[in-house]
Motif scaffolding. Structure first.
Motif, PDB file in Angstrom:
ATOM      1  N   PHE A  95       0.829  -1.203   0.000  1.00 27.94           N
ATOM      2  CA  PHE A  95       0.000   0.000   0.000  1.00 27.94           C
ATOM      3  C   PHE A  95       0.869   1.262   0.000  1.00 27.94           C
ATOM      4  O   PHE A  95       0.639   2.195  -0.767  1.00 27.94           O
ATOM      5  N   LEU A 111       2.514   1.884  -3.388  1.00 27.31           N
ATOM      6  CA  LEU A 111       1.568   2.468  -4.344  1.00 27.31           C
ATOM      7  C   LEU A 111       1.272   3.927  -4.006  1.00 27.31           C
ATOM      8  O   LEU A 111       1.259   4.797  -4.872  1.00 27.31           O
ATOM      9  N   ALA A 112       1.062   4.184  -2.718  1.00 28.84           N
ATOM     10  CA  ALA A 112       0.635   5.527  -2.331  1.00 28.84           C
ATOM     11  C   ALA A 112       1.764   6.536  -2.497  1.00 28.84           C
ATOM     12  O   ALA A 112       1.572   7.608  -3.071  1.00 28.84           O
ATOM     13  N   ARG A 156       4.537   6.304  -4.245  1.00 29.21           N
ATOM     14  CA  ARG A 156       5.031   6.402  -5.599  1.00 29.21           C
ATOM     15  C   ARG A 156       4.231   7.448  -6.374  1.00 29.21           C
ATOM     16  O   ARG A 156       4.783   8.232  -7.138  1.00 29.21           O
ATOM     17  N   SER A 157       2.907   7.454  -6.174  1.00 29.61           N
ATOM     18  CA  SER A 157       2.106   8.421  -6.914  1.00 29.61           C
ATOM     19  C   SER A 157       1.921   9.706  -6.109  1.00 29.61           C
ATOM     20  O   SER A 157       1.016  10.478  -6.376  1.00 29.61           O
ATOM     21  N   GLY A 186      -0.758  14.221   2.461  1.00 38.07           N
ATOM     22  CA  GLY A 186      -1.725  15.030   3.200  1.00 38.07           C
ATOM     23  C   GLY A 186      -3.024  14.297   3.439  1.00 38.07           C
ATOM     24  O   GLY A 186      -3.037  13.112   3.767  1.00 38.07           O
ATOM     25  N   VAL A 187      -4.117  15.014   3.221  1.00 35.42           N
ATOM     26  CA  VAL A 187      -5.424  14.436   3.519  1.00 35.42           C
ATOM     27  C   VAL A 187      -5.753  13.272   2.595  1.00 35.42           C
ATOM     28  O   VAL A 187      -6.484  12.370   2.972  1.00 35.42           O
ATOM     29  N   TYR A 188      -5.198  13.280   1.394  1.00 30.76           N
ATOM     30  CA  TYR A 188      -5.476  12.174   0.473  1.00 30.76           C
ATOM     31  C   TYR A 188      -4.959  10.869   1.041  1.00 30.76           C
ATOM     32  O   TYR A 188      -5.586   9.825   0.923  1.00 30.76           O
ATOM     33  N   SER A 196      -4.679  10.221   4.178  1.00 32.46           N
ATOM     34  CA  SER A 196      -5.609   9.833   5.252  1.00 32.46           C
ATOM     35  C   SER A 196      -6.840   9.156   4.680  1.00 32.46           C
ATOM     36  O   SER A 196      -7.288   8.117   5.174  1.00 32.46           O
ATOM     37  N   ILE A 197      -7.388   9.748   3.635  1.00 33.34           N
ATOM     38  CA  ILE A 197      -8.627   9.200   3.068  1.00 33.34           C
ATOM     39  C   ILE A 197      -8.386   7.816   2.469  1.00 33.34           C
ATOM     40  O   ILE A 197      -9.189   6.896   2.631  1.00 33.34           O
ATOM     41  N   LEU A 198      -7.232   7.653   1.820  1.00 33.32           N
ATOM     42  CA  LEU A 198      -6.936   6.335   1.224  1.00 33.32           C
ATOM     43  C   LEU A 198      -6.726   5.276   2.302  1.00 33.32           C
ATOM     44  O   LEU A 198      -7.194   4.146   2.166  1.00 33.32           O
ATOM     45  N   ASN A 246       9.202  19.006  -0.500  1.00 37.89           N
ATOM     46  CA  ASN A 246       9.829  19.364  -1.770  1.00 37.89           C
ATOM     47  C   ASN A 246      11.302  19.704  -1.591  1.00 37.89           C
ATOM     48  O   ASN A 246      12.141  19.332  -2.408  1.00 37.89           O
TER      49      ASN A 246
END
Lengths: 572, 380
Positions: free
Chosen positions: B142, B145-146, B148-149, B153-155, B157-159, B239
């Motif tokens: 997981f 995948l997460a 790498r792309s 942030g919140v994304y 958390s949501i995933l 960054n």
């Protein structure tokens, strides 16, 4: 015997209207005449059959009374029996007034006094099996000729399920005169299915041929058993015909399933859309992770419940040990059915108010800290859920659908539930309204300006705090509308919002944050894929898991969702 | 070299305090229990708290130190618990209701023989290896995948929330052959000891305390190392880390897997102490609850999650008995207050007070010093 009474029915069927016109006796009189012929059951059958074609509402209760033993025989003055019913007014000796069956008048003896009979002692008018059979087919027949198409439909469906070969001629007779097209179809189906049971091979073949033409879904089991029998008997002709019919049925089934899945997928997509559109505004446009969004949905659903109760008997609540009872309007009929029309705007307003309070109280401090807004709003969601439990109890509450949402259309075996059709229309309306608000109104212009660049908008004199408030309130109100709708298709309970929150976030993320059209596309996409997987796998949970997995993989391919907002900034 | 110049070494005093607390937990408390001064119930309760502390530390390692708010820690916690549970189920042997050498629910589902993947779990060491492997592999796939792309942030958390939700749906199913709705319970033996005897409970408590101390010390060193510095730099400005030539996805992936393993170990120790594991442990709410412990205790410190897990759960034990209706409101309210007013948690209170006093001295007329509106470090 069987054939004999059947032919007598046929004869009666052909001549009944004639004989009825001649004698013009009432149903009551004929039955009263039949009941007393205790010696001659053939004559009784004949008389019963002569009732054919009469459309008297008393027919069925009278025959039932005869069958059920509540018609009694009293010996009259000339040693002849008189059929009576009892008035049900027992005195001290348990005797009741006898009423003549033919006239409904109290029976009087020669002296003119009213006859009273004790039911336990009285002689019951008996029926034997041939009379009962005659009654049954008479009733079936009278139902077949009922003036209301719905009643006829019901009678035919019942008769079709019996698959009684003896009734084939009756059905065929009816088919000739039937005018209603759906009833006609039902008769054809019943005939064909019954024909499969016939011992006569030609009849069975005819059944197969007509089944291949009308391909009803219910024919599958019967056709399969015919195929089996034909294989056993080595009857090639029948086998081919039955297989052909079976193929037609299966082809029809796959079309129906496909259309049904598409429709269910569309309506599930619309539900997702209605749920996610508020989130698309608060999360997509404002960047606030509102974990209490689900509870705002529940606020809308509970508002619908309260409005419904106010239209009916009112509502007694006991939050925190206090007693609070709201009086109801005790409305009924169309006024009660209209409660949902009032509930929709109320749900919007209540959820918007809760949203405004949430924005003022918590979220405005956290605009630059999205992760922390996630945590704080989760706290809010826990508090709200517990408040629902304390106020409305932890069980689901009962929300009744108005009748204009609870029926369905069946077109070519595909069922279109009105509530599902309604949610599709509702979703279209909401999306259109939101789009119009954002792109056609001055408020929409301000909202877009603030979302694009908060500081710049502030410098140009936009009161960004107020715009934030309005935007969040609007998004929350949309959640409330979703709740009002969900109350019509699912349970309303304290954890209602939790069931939808993951799906709603997924829909927004897949669609592309900040894109309304993306939310629409992803909601419908997820809905249709979910329903298709359910159909293929035959298991809702497995389908859901696969959808979640597919979404994670999809985000590999398009990390910013379907419709990504293009930006040159490094930190999005 | 430069590293040792830049980072203040951990003070001897801190090591001493750690050693004293650890000694108290590992030796003194069990001895007091043996002497009858501390009840078996208390030991069992504290054993549970320490497992929660492990879960909270794993949340903090991700959230406080790397800026990744994972809502999937409850999944790893329960995966560890399930692996231990499978071993414990095998140890019931023929003492189940159906008197067959396999778990009752399998007999109930109509299985004649044990499914193949269940067989090796009668070995404790195999179960322990799986306890590390299964969550590790799930986290690795997981996370790979997460990260790498560049999901962040919140994304993220949501995933992770979706991952947990999907997994719990799967474990609720009976044909997963993992006990379905009811999960595993009715355990009897662990490594030959009766799981319900006070002695075993004491032993489990000691093991949990040792594991927690080891994890604490290990992470204290890790977060102070060059690796730990990069990790915190990822949190503060990913960054810049990328532009400095570090592969931030790999750093994040490593931390994600490590914290999954810590959570899993916590779960594996938790199950024998509470005697049940079922899919309701595997929900986003449980993950978020662990986030509350961390936030209340103080994130970005290692002692904070431990303090938070113990204090919030002690409060929960009390409140669910005294005010069962209000517990969720207390929990939710605590969450809101901590996020809004106490971003550094309990551990941060002394620092906040001294800051406040310092600022108050030069300008005594301005009373409103702590502005809640002040943006904290960018969290996303």
């Amino acid at each position: 015997m069987n054939k004999a009474w059947f032919f007598s029915i046929m004869a009666a069927l052909s001549f009944s209207s004639l004989s009825w016109a001649q004698e013009a006796k009432s149903v009551r009189a004929i039955i009263a005449e039949a009941v007393v012929l205790t010696e001659d059951s053939d004559a009784q059958v004949k008389l019963v059959n002569s009732l054919t074609g009469m459309t008297d509402p008393e027919l069925e209760p009278l025959l039932d009374a005869w069958k059920g033993g509540s018609i009694y025989l009293v010996e009259g003055a000339d040693d002849k029996y008189i059929a009576v019913t009892l008035a049900g007014d027992p005195d001290a000796t348990k005797k009741e007034t006898a009423l003549r069956l033919d006239t409904k008048e109290p029976l009087k003896d020669a002296q003119g006094t009213v006859v009273r009979v004790a039911p336990a002692r009285a002689e019951i008018a008996e029926t034997d099996s041939s009379i009962r059979r005659a009654m049954k087919s008479l009733l079936d027949l009278s139902k077949l000729t009922a003036p209301n198409a719905k009643d006829r439909m019901l009678a035919i469906t019942q008769m079709g399920m019996e698959r009684d070969v003896a009734k084939l001629p009756i059905l065929e007779e009816r088919l000739k005169v039937e005018t209603d097209s759906s009833v006609k179809r039902a008769i054809q189906e019943a005939i064909a299915l019954t024909q499969l049971r016939s011992p006569d091979k030609a009849v069975r073949l005819a059944g197969c041929t007509s089944l291949a033409e009308i391909h009803p879904l219910s024919a599958k089991d019967s056709l399969e058993s015919v195929v089996k029998e034909a294989l056993k008997a080595g009857d090639k002709e029948l086998l081919i015909a039955a297989k052909k019919a079976l193929e037609a049925v299966e082809a029809h089934r796959s079309i129906v399933n496909f259309l049904g899945t598409l429709f269910r997928g569309l309506s599930l997509g619309s539900v997702l859309l209605v749920v996610a559109i508020g989130l698309a505004i608060t999360f997509g446009l404002m960047g606030v992770i509102n974990m209490a969004h689900g509870e705002l949905i529940a606020v809308g659903a509970y508002t619908t419940y309260v409005v419904q109760c106010l239209f009916a008997e009112g509502l007694a609540l006991s939050p925190f040990g206090m007693k609070l009872s709201l009086p109801g309007m005790n409305a009924s009929g169309w006024l009660y059915e209209m409660y949902f029309v009032i509930a929709l705007p109320m749900a919007f307003i209540m959820a918007a108010l809760v949203g405004l309070a949430l924005e003022r109280g918590v979220i405005r401090f956290l605009y630059r800290r999205p992760l922390e807004s996630l945590l704080a709003t989760w706290g809010v969601s826990l508090v709200l859920q517990q408040l629902f439990r304390l106020v409305f109890g932890s069980n689901n509450v009962q929300v009744n659908s108005p009748s204009w949402l609870s029926d369905n259309w069946t077109i070519n075996d595909v069922i279109f539930g009105w509530n599902r059709v309604f949610v599709i229309g509702f979703a279209i309306l909401i999306v259109f309204g939101t789009w119009a608000l954002l792109s056609k109104t001055p408020l929409g212009l301000l909202i877009r300006a603030v979302m694009q660049n908060r500081n710049m908008a502030a410098c140009l004199g936009v009161r960004t705090e107020r715009v934030n408030m309005m935007t969040f309130g609007f998004g929350s109100g949309l959640a409330g509308l979703a709740g009002a709708f969900l109350s019509q298709i699912g349970n309303v309970g304290p954890s209602l919002g939790q069931n939808y929150i993951v799906d709603a976030f997924m829909t927004v993320v897949v669609g592309g944050v900040g894109s309304l059209i993306g939310t629409v596309a992803s909601a419908i996409g997820i809905g249709v894929v979910d329903q298709s997987l359910q159909q293929i796998l035959g298991n809702p949970v497995l389908g859901k898991i696969l959808v979640l997995g597919a979404i994670i993989l999809f985000l590999q391919w398009r990390p910013a969702g379907l419709f990504a907002t293009k930006t040159r900034s490094l930190e999005s | 070299m430069t590293h040792s110049l830049l980072v203040r070494p951990i003070a001897k005093r801190e090591w001493a305090i750690t050693a004293i607390v650890a000694f108290f937990l590992i030796v003194v408390l069990p001895l007091l229990n043996l002497g009858g001064l501390v009840s078996d119930f208390t030991i069992n309760l504290w054993g549970k708290y320490l497992c929660y502390a492990l879960l909270a530390i794993s949340v903090d390692l991700l959230w406080g130190y790397t800026g990744l708010l994972s809502l999937g820690q409850a999944l790893f916690f329960s995966l560890g618990g399930y692996m231990m549970g499978m071993y414990l189920m095998r140890m019931i042997g023929t003492m189940g209701q159906y008197k067959k050498d396999m778990p009752d629910f399998l007999v109930f589902l109509g299985w004649e023989r044990l499914p193949t993947f269940w067989t090796p779990f009668s070995s404790f060491s195999f179960a322990m290896i799986m306890m590390l492997l299964v969550p590790g592999i799930v986290a690795y796939i997981f996370g790979w995948l997460a990260f790498r792309s560049r999901v962040k942030g919140v994304y993220f958390s949501i995933l992770t929330q979706a991952l947990t939700y999907g997994a719990s749906l799967m474990f609720f199913r009976n044909d997963m052959l993992m006990g379905g709705n009811n999960g595993f319970t009715d355990f009897r033996f662990i490594l030959g000891f009766d799981i319900r005897s006070p002695g075993t409970k004491r032993g489990l408590f000691i093991v949990t305390a040792i594991v927690l101390t080891t994890v604490y010390v290990g992470l204290r060193c890790l977060t102070r190392s060059r690796f730990g510095l990069v990790q915190q730099a990822v949190r503060d400005s990913e960054n810049r880390v990328l532009f400095s030539g570090y592969s931030s996805p790999n750093f994040k992936l490593f931390i994600f897997v490590v914290s999954a393993l810590i959570g899993s170990i916590g779960g594996a120790l938790y199950v024998p102490q509470v005697g049940i594991i079922n899919p309701s442990e595997m929900t986003t709410e449980k993950s978020l609850e662990a986030v509350v412990w961390t936030a209340v205790g103080g994130r970005g410190t290692l002692i904070g999650p431990i303090v938070g897990a113990i204090s919030v759960n002690a409060l929960k034990s009390w409140a669910t008995r005294a005010y069962p209706d209000l517990w969720l409101i207390i929990l939710g309210g605590m969450f809101i207050i901590v996020v809004l007013f106490l971003p550094k948690g309990i551990v941060g209170i002394p620092g906040m007070v001294s800051d406040w006093l310092k600022k108050r001295k030069p300008r005594a007329d301005e009373s409103e010093v702590i502005s809640i509106n002040k943006p904290e470090e960018e969290a996303a």
